[in-house]
Motif scaffolding. Structure first.
Motif, PDB file in Angstrom:
ATOM      1  N   ARG A  39       0.834  -1.195   0.000  1.00 36.45           N
ATOM      2  CA  ARG A  39       0.000   0.000   0.000  1.00 36.45           C
ATOM      3  C   ARG A  39       0.871   1.249   0.000  1.00 36.45           C
ATOM      4  N   ALA A  56      -3.504   4.279  -1.666  1.00 38.38           N
ATOM      5  CA  ALA A  56      -3.399   3.364  -2.808  1.00 38.38           C
ATOM      6  C   ALA A  56      -3.111   1.970  -2.279  1.00 38.38           C
ATOM      7  N   ASN A  59      -5.282  -3.597  -0.281  1.00 37.41           N
ATOM      8  CA  ASN A  59      -6.259  -4.666  -0.514  1.00 37.41           C
ATOM      9  C   ASN A  59      -5.587  -6.019  -0.689  1.00 37.41           C
ATOM     10  N   THR A  66      -6.908  -2.972  -8.148  1.00 41.78           N
ATOM     11  CA  THR A  66      -7.139  -2.379  -6.828  1.00 41.78           C
ATOM     12  C   THR A  66      -6.061  -2.797  -5.836  1.00 41.78           C
ATOM     13  N   TRP A  96      -1.794   5.975  -9.959  1.00 45.06           N
ATOM     14  CA  TRP A  96      -2.937   5.963  -9.050  1.00 45.06           C
ATOM     15  C   TRP A  96      -3.313   7.410  -8.765  1.00 45.06           C
ATOM     16  N   ALA A 100      -8.845   7.987  -6.196  1.00 46.13           N
ATOM     17  CA  ALA A 100      -9.373   6.879  -6.996  1.00 46.13           C
ATOM     18  C   ALA A 100      -9.274   5.573  -6.215  1.00 46.13           C
ATOM     19  N   SER A 101      -9.988   4.564  -6.687  1.00 46.31           N
ATOM     20  CA  SER A 101      -9.981   3.264  -6.014  1.00 46.31           C
ATOM     21  C   SER A 101      -9.180   2.218  -6.779  1.00 46.31           C
ATOM     22  N   ASN A 102      -8.529   2.634  -7.875  1.00 44.98           N
ATOM     23  CA  ASN A 102      -7.762   1.669  -8.664  1.00 44.98           C
ATOM     24  C   ASN A 102      -6.696   2.398  -9.477  1.00 44.98           C
TER      25      ASN A 102
END
Length: 202
Positions: A39, A56, A59, A66, A96, A100-102
């Protein structure tokens, strides 16, 4: 004087093998590659807390858009309010956008494939931009530096020889970090050779 900005000295550390750092010159915020946590962390100026925010990844380890896979080198692109990330184990460079999520793919493979061709990378360690938006990548596993014109995915080797590590003046071994000066001369941390190399702009 020394001030703790990120992580902690005692107790449970927030960071796990942090390896890259970049600054937003407009806000003073810093971004850290929290490599083994896969991350990127943000620490807001004036750094009143050493606890950051995930901006970023975060996950788990993986190759989908992602996730991050051992992110290392970082570069903040103020023109797009985004981070360029050397996503090492995925063998790519990704962008990134903050908020944003991706990510979107900039260079290399989008499914974890490494290679020696002009469109592939192998364990990239660092990424930087010049003032024209061109991209430079320390392609560590291929012992070379790749140059990508803005918006292009087909790179040109500008330092080192692909997949040929060595110690003479034209070869590199596991390059890990890059810096450009105002004349666009390139400085390379040639880690495997225990040296820093300067390549003058042609």
């Amino acid at each position: 004087m020394v001030f703790l900005i990120a992580g902690c000295t005692f107790g449970r550390p927030e960071l796990y093998y942090p390896s890259g750092i970049t600054l937003n010159p407009n806000t003073g915020d810093i971004y850290v590659s929290d490599s083994s946590n896969n991350r990127i962390m943000q620490y807001r100026y004036p750094y009143e807390s050493s606890w950051g925010t995930v901006v970023a990844g975060g996950n788990g380890y993986g190759y989908n858009n992602t996730q991050l896979s051992n992110p290392v080198g970082l570069y903040f692109d103020s023109s797009t309010n985004s981070l360029l990330i050397a996503n090492k184990d995925a063998h790519n460079i990704v962008r990134w956008v903050l908020g944003a999520s991706n990510w979107t793919l900039v260079a290399g493979s989008n499914n974890g494939i490494q290679g020696t061709t002009s469109t592939l990378l192998s364990f990239p360690n660092d990424v930087i931009l010049d003032s024209m938006g061109n991209i430079y990548v320390a392609d560590g596993g291929n012992s070379r530096v790749q140059f990508f014109l803005a918006g292009q995915s087909n790179g040109t080797t500008i330092a080192g020889v692909t997949a040929t590590p060595g110690g003479n003046a034209i070869l590199l071994s596991s390059p890990s970090s890059l810096v450009l000066d105002r004349q666009l001369n390139l400085y390379v941390s040639d880690t495997g050779n225990q040296r820093v190399q300067k390549f003058t702009r042609l």
